[in-house]
Design an enzyme around this catalytic site. Sequence first.
Site, short mmCIF file in Angstrom:
data_model
loop_
_atom_site.label_atom_id
_atom_site.label_comp_id
_atom_site.label_asym_id
_atom_site.label_seq_id
_atom_site.Cartn_x
_atom_site.Cartn_y
_atom_site.Cartn_z
N SER A 80 0.86 -1.20 0.00
CA SER A 80 0.00 0.00 0.00
C SER A 80 0.88 1.24 0.00
CB SER A 80 -0.90 0.02 1.24
OG SER A 80 -1.53 1.28 1.41
N TYR A 100 -1.53 -0.47 10.47
CA TYR A 100 -1.50 -0.93 9.08
C TYR A 100 -0.23 -0.52 8.35
CZ TYR A 100 -3.39 -1.34 4.26
OH TYR A 100 -3.61 -1.65 2.94
#
Length: 261
Positions: free
Chosen positions: A148, A161
């Site tokens: 990501s 995350y």
Amino acid sequence: MPLNPRIDDWQGRVAWLVGASTGIGLAVAQALHARGARVIVSARSAPALAAFVSAHPGAEALVLDVADRALVQRAADSLHARHGRLDLVLYAAGIYQPLRATEFDLDEMLRHQQVNVTGALHVIAAVLPRLRAQAATRQPAHLSLVASVAGYRALPKALAYGPTKAALIHLAQSLHLDLAPLGVGVSLVNPGFVRTPLTAGNDFRMPALIEPEQAAQEMLAGWARGDFEIHFPRRFTRLLKAMRWLPTGPYEALVRRATGL
């Protein structure tokens, strides 16, 4: 020059997609099936996988918990026994729970590590020897990890995350460094904001938000070009790449202004 062997013809190729019950993984599974690939979808949700197989004749479902090392190994062994090869292994499994340092939760931090990083290591360990053996005989062999842009640099509410995605970025870079000379393709997927069940919990503005189907098309295009890093949408990801060079103060001011946090 491409950094990986190009994959532009999916007819008959065997693709194992881990984390394919929803979101990007599901969209990629649908796109590959439409192009003639023999798609195996894995996730923890048996009903979601069964629904995919029902709607996509010839696809296979393999229920899997990536945190279970032995189970992952057995799954890889069974696929190799049935198909003899895996042309593409995509690790798209992941969890995301918005978290800030003001609400630090160790259990949540460790849960993200277990699924987003340790699960990827379990899959890599299970498939890598066979991918190397395939490449040695000039058969297609490609490993792709979905990270990501949150791994580029700190973003709001990505305390749990972001570090896991930064780890996957470094992991993919190291794998490519070692495996590219051996003929094994390794690609790194760094999406921006994609409309999935994971991002549905965000309560801040998500710039350049795209649909999972757009993400899947970007990934297939990247594999066809032989890219190492596949990042999208570029109008957003290029900006984040440039912002990595900013000093901490200006960077944090821009992020707070963009997100309203």
